[in-house]
Motif scaffolding. Structure first.
Motif, short mmCIF file in Angstrom:
data_model
loop_
_atom_site.label_atom_id
_atom_site.label_comp_id
_atom_site.label_asym_id
_atom_site.label_seq_id
_atom_site.Cartn_x
_atom_site.Cartn_y
_atom_site.Cartn_z
N VAL B 27 0.83 -1.24 -0.03
CA VAL B 27 -0.12 0.03 -0.04
C VAL B 27 0.85 1.36 -0.01
CG1 VAL B 27 -1.69 1.24 1.37
CG2 VAL B 27 -1.78 -1.23 1.15
N ILE B 28 0.69 1.97 -1.13
CA ILE B 28 1.62 3.30 -1.31
C ILE B 28 0.59 4.47 -1.28
CG2 ILE B 28 3.40 2.16 -2.04
CD1 ILE B 28 2.73 3.71 -4.66
N LEU B 29 1.07 5.71 -1.02
CA LEU B 29 0.25 6.92 -1.23
C LEU B 29 0.88 7.94 -1.94
CD1 LEU B 29 -2.09 8.73 -0.27
CD2 LEU B 29 -0.84 9.50 1.71
N MET B 30 0.20 8.53 -3.14
CA MET B 30 0.61 9.35 -3.83
C MET B 30 -0.12 10.59 -4.23
SD MET B 30 2.50 7.63 -7.16
CE MET B 30 1.20 6.72 -7.84
N GLY B 31 0.22 11.87 -4.45
CA GLY B 31 -0.57 12.95 -4.57
C GLY B 31 0.10 14.24 -4.30
N GLU B 32 -0.52 15.24 -4.59
CA GLU B 32 -0.13 16.81 -4.53
C GLU B 32 -0.18 17.07 -3.09
OE1 GLU B 32 -2.80 18.60 -6.95
OE2 GLU B 32 -2.04 17.83 -8.88
N ASP B 33 0.83 17.20 -2.44
CA ASP B 33 1.13 17.81 -1.03
C ASP B 33 0.59 16.60 -0.10
OD1 ASP B 33 2.09 20.24 -1.67
OD2 ASP B 33 0.22 21.25 -2.01
N VAL B 34 0.98 15.32 -0.48
CA VAL B 34 0.33 14.49 0.59
C VAL B 34 1.52 13.88 1.65
CG1 VAL B 34 -1.45 13.43 -0.78
CG2 VAL B 34 0.88 12.53 -0.71
N GLY B 35 2.58 14.33 1.27
CA GLY B 35 3.90 13.81 2.05
C GLY B 35 4.47 14.84 3.07
N VAL B 36 5.23 15.93 2.60
CA VAL B 36 5.67 16.93 3.40
C VAL B 36 4.64 17.58 4.24
CG1 VAL B 36 7.25 18.92 3.64
CG2 VAL B 36 7.65 17.10 2.16
N LEU B 37 3.55 18.06 3.47
CA LEU B 37 2.49 18.92 3.94
C LEU B 37 1.63 18.02 4.98
CD1 LEU B 37 1.50 21.87 4.28
CD2 LEU B 37 0.06 21.17 2.28
N GLY B 38 1.61 16.77 4.63
CA GLY B 38 0.61 15.97 5.14
C GLY B 38 -0.96 15.90 4.68
N GLY B 39 -0.82 16.63 3.57
CA GLY B 39 -2.38 16.77 2.83
C GLY B 39 -2.66 18.22 3.21
N VAL B 40 -3.35 18.71 2.15
CA VAL B 40 -3.89 20.14 2.62
C VAL B 40 -4.72 20.13 3.91
CG1 VAL B 40 -3.50 21.26 0.24
CG2 VAL B 40 -5.56 20.20 0.86
N TYR B 41 -5.57 19.25 4.26
CA TYR B 41 -6.36 19.07 5.14
C TYR B 41 -5.81 18.14 6.33
CZ TYR B 41 -9.67 21.08 2.27
OH TYR B 41 -10.39 22.05 1.38
N ARG B 57 4.53 9.70 -1.53
CA ARG B 57 5.25 10.70 -2.64
C ARG B 57 4.40 11.88 -2.74
NH1 ARG B 57 8.77 7.39 -7.02
NH2 ARG B 57 9.53 5.98 -5.74
N ASP B 58 5.18 12.88 -2.77
CA ASP B 58 4.41 14.31 -3.27
C ASP B 58 4.71 14.09 -4.86
OD1 ASP B 58 3.57 15.56 -1.15
OD2 ASP B 58 5.42 16.02 -0.44
N THR B 59 3.46 14.40 -5.46
CA THR B 59 3.64 14.64 -7.06
C THR B 59 3.86 15.87 -7.32
OG1 THR B 59 1.27 14.48 -7.21
CG2 THR B 59 2.52 12.36 -7.12
N PRO B 60 4.28 15.93 -8.77
CA PRO B 60 4.01 17.33 -9.50
C PRO B 60 2.50 17.59 -9.56
CG PRO B 60 5.00 15.88 -10.73
CD PRO B 60 4.89 14.92 -9.57
N ILE B 61 2.00 18.80 -10.07
CA ILE B 61 0.75 19.12 -10.37
C ILE B 61 0.57 18.61 -11.80
CG2 ILE B 61 -0.89 20.97 -10.86
CD1 ILE B 61 0.73 22.43 -8.88
#
Lengths: 403, 326
Positions: B27-41, B57-61
């Motif tokens: 199980v892995i997680l990818m998306g914008e700002d999911v990593g360092v920021l921990g998700g916008v919410y 993994r934080d991804t590009p837009i």
């Protein structure tokens, strides 16, 4: 010449007639005077004969259909008739049938059912707004939705309305379940109308008196010994009644407005029960002028015709007094309803052997019979009715009619 | 078991991912700002620390790109979770979603499976503009091959997300941002909620209200108001739209004979439209009135709050619709 056959008027009160049987088929060649169709009013049947020689071109009214008098029921054509004229006659007849407000097909129960239209705000008044579940429940419980008031939005009949109706039906079990519906037609309908009319317009009183039937038995025995034919008690009763009516003419009358019209002819009607629960009253005209033997054969003939429904219009009209004999059904006495236009009716009970106190306080066994006379109190009073009945009783007990 | 514990939906979702990632290394997680920021919410808060940049993994837009990467990873043996920040950005990846994610398993006769879960947070009604206000849920309901999840409570969110991650089919998981901070009871012990099982959020006898996402809460509020007027409303939360628990909805209608369907999408060919059609087909003889829909207006979402209020379903609109049935 194109000849149109109409539903004839057979009876003064008749509004409609029914085709009983087509004796010729559409397209049949028919000669003048040949019987083509049997029609029936509410009381009598009649056979229409062809007025000319030709072809039964078209039949418009089928067997068992009822149409107003004057309706075209068939067209007869002659060889030389122009097709245009024929076509025109057919179109006219069909138009006429279309315009009949009364449905020509007989027994449709829905049509006589009195339905109460709901007042709903709709363009089509016959459309009833009802929710699906309400409709289903109504169907399951046999409820007539036309009789249920809708309380839902837009006066829609909703579930609650049906549940309430079911509940109400449960609360009032007095309303009996319908088992069967019988349409009031023909003889039944006319009896209903005439009996209601008579009962509501003529204030009736019934007086009863017991008569010794020994003399009647004696007359019958003599008659049978002499003629080797069976004598109906009704013949003896009619004979005795005519004598009583001659003595008390007021009982042979009709009340009309402010007048009592006493009839010169004594035409005695005899109520005959029909197999299919109907009732018809053939009339013996000038019964007072007939010998017992003649009365007997006339009665036999009329009763047979009545049971076969073959009575002619002339044979049921003009009665001035009626006898209703329920003796064969083991009835002792009853209160008959007057035939409209008549002042009195005699109800005859069964002849039964009874212990009777005679002279010097002794008891004898005698065949006794109760005579019930219903009379129109507007015309005569109780004392006179008693005198009439006593006269009748004495006649029956003592007379020796010419056989 | 401590069922008394209350956490909010963001925490519940975080727990779901954390538990699944601990349980299953694929199980892995990818998306914008999911990593360092921990998700916008903050939904994926702490996951990078615990599982490292290999699995978080934080991804590009570039939605098209990383959804495609997620599909590839899924086909080759991982169980990816891809976060698309808002549903409004899903159209960027629509080819990947509709033609690949939804179809590969079918088109290969099951040789390939795509155990991919796409999470996305609805921000409808926030005044962020018409292109940051859509759910687009009906698009995915209408795409055979996808499962569609629409939770309304922390409990449901956690249980359903864990089921989504484990499911071999591709799943569209719609979160509602305004529910993230709503607290609710969530057991500490592990549990799963099966798909296709609606939840009756409130029992009632007079009216069925079917609602999804945050509108379940509006429906519950409406039910409270209606009860004051003697109308006992039952609130049904389908929880998953594909598969849909028709049985619970139909049974509820059979009991109440009336239904209002609430949808956070335009009425045309929407979720409410589909549920209404099912009820009309399968429970017609039980209806005591028309099927009412409360959906969004057929317009792009305005920015002005008063106009937003006019556009979106709410408690008042549900009450108005309900009262038309009595």
């Amino acid at each position: 010449m194109v000849k149109i056959i109409f539903m004839p008027r057979l009876d003064e009160e008749q509004e409609k007639g029914m085709v009983v049987e087509w004796l010729k088929a559409q397209g049949d060649f028919i000669s003048q005077g040949e019987e083509i169709v049997e029609v029936m009013s509410e009381k009598v049947s009649f056979i229409i004969e062809s007025p000319l020689k030709g072809t039964l071109h078209k039949i418009f009214v089928e067997v068992a259909e009822e149409v107003p008098i004057g309706t075209t029921i068939a067209i007869i054509s002659e060889v030389e008739d122009s097709p245009d004229l024929l076509a025109k006659a057919i179109v006219e007849a069909e138009e006429q049938l279309k315009q009949l407000e009364i449905p020509i097909v007989a027994t449709k129960i829905e049509e006589i059912e009195v339905t109460q239209k709901r007042e709903v705000v709709e363009v089509k008044p016959e459309r009833i707004k009802i929710s699906p579940i309400a409709k289903r429940l109504a169907k399951e419980h046999g409820l007539d939705i036309t009789k249920i008031e809708g309380t839902g939005p837009g006066v829609r009949i909703v579930k609650e309305d049906i549940l309430r109706a079911i509940e109400q039906r449960r609360v009032i079990p007095a309303v009996p379940e319908e088992v069967e519906r019988i349409r009031l037609t023909g003889v039944r309908k006319i009896i209903a109308e005439r009996m209601t009319q008579s009962y509501q317009t003529a204030p009736h009183v019934t007086v009863m008196m017991e008569a010794d039937a020994s003399n009647m038995a004696k007359i019958r025995k003599e008659f049978e010994e002499k003629t080797r034919a069976r004598l109906s008690y009704n013949a003896i009763l009619i004979k005795a009644v005519t004598e009583a009516l001659q003595a008390y003419k007021i009982f042979n009358s009709t009340i009309e407005g402010n007048e009592i019209r006493i009839h010169t002819n004594i035409n005695v009607g005899l109520a005959v029960a029909l197999e299919d629960s109907g009732l018809i009253v053939p009339v013996i005209p000038d019964a007072d002028k007939k010998l017992l033997k003649e009365l007997n054969t006339t009665i036999e003939d009329l009763v047979q015709k009545a049971r076969q429904k073959k009575l002619l219009l002339s044979e049921v009209k003009g009665g001035t007094f009626t006898i209703s004999n329920l003796g064969m059904y083991e009835i002792d006495g009853f209160t008959p309803i007057l035939t409209p236009q008549q002042t009195a009716i005699l109800g005859v009970g069964r002849i039964a052997k009874k212990p009777i106190v005679v002279d010097e306080d002794s008891i004898e066994i005698k065949p006794m019979m109760i005579l019930s006379l219903s009379f129109d109190h507007r015309v005569v009073d109780g004392a006179l009715a008693a005198q009439f009945l006593r006269h009748l009783k004495n006649t029956l007990e003592t007379f020796t009619p010419v056989l | 078991m401590s069922t008394q514990r209350e956490i909010n939906m963001a925490e519940a979702l975080n727990e779901a991912m954390r538990e699944e990632m601990r349980r299953d290394p694929t199980v892995i997680l990818m998306g914008e700002d999911v990593g360092v920021l921990g998700g916008v919410y903050g939904v994926s808060k702490g996951l990078l620390d615990e599982f490292g940049p290999e699995r978080v993994r934080d991804t590009p837009i570039s939605e098209d790109g990383f959804v495609g990467a997620g599909i590839g990873a899924a086909i080759t043996g991982l169980n990816p979770i891809v976060e698309i920040m808002y549903p409004d950005f899903l159209p960027c990846a629509m080819n990947q979603i509709t033609n690949h994610m939804a179809k590969l398993r079918y088109m290969t006769g099951g040789q390939l499976t795509v155990p991919l879960t796409i999470r996305s947070a609805i921000i409808q009604g926030r005044g962020s503009g018409a292109d940051h206000a859509q759910t687009l849920i009906p698009w995915f309901v209408q795409t055979p091959g996808l499962k569609v999840v629409v939770p309304s409570t922390p409990y449901d969110a956690k249980g359903l997300l864990k089921t989504a991650i484990r499911d071999k089919a591709p799943v569209m998981f719609f979160e509602t941002a305004k529910l993230y901070l709503n607290k609710g009871p969530v057991p500490e012990d592990e549990y799963l909620i099966p798909f296709g099982k609606a939840d009756i959020k409130r029992e009632g006898t007079d009216l069925t209200i079917v609602a999804i996402c945050n509108l379940v809460l509006e429906a519950l509020e409406a039910a409270k108001e209606l009860e004051k007027e003697g109308i006992k409303a039952e609130v049904v939360d389908p929880r998953t739209l594909v598969p849909l628990d028709k049985e619970t909805i139909i049974n509820s209608v059979k009991k109440t004979n009336r239904i209002v369907v609430v949808d956070n999408n335009p009425s045309a060919c929407g979720v409410a439209a589909e549920i209404a059609a099912i009820v009309a087909e399968e429970a017609f003889d039980y209806l005591d009135g028309p099927i009412m829909r409360v959906a969004t207006l057929q317009i792009p979402e305005p920015v002005a709050p008063p106009l937003i209020k006019l556009m979106l379903p709410n408690k008042e609109k549900i009450i108005t619709a309900a009262k038309k049935l009595f």
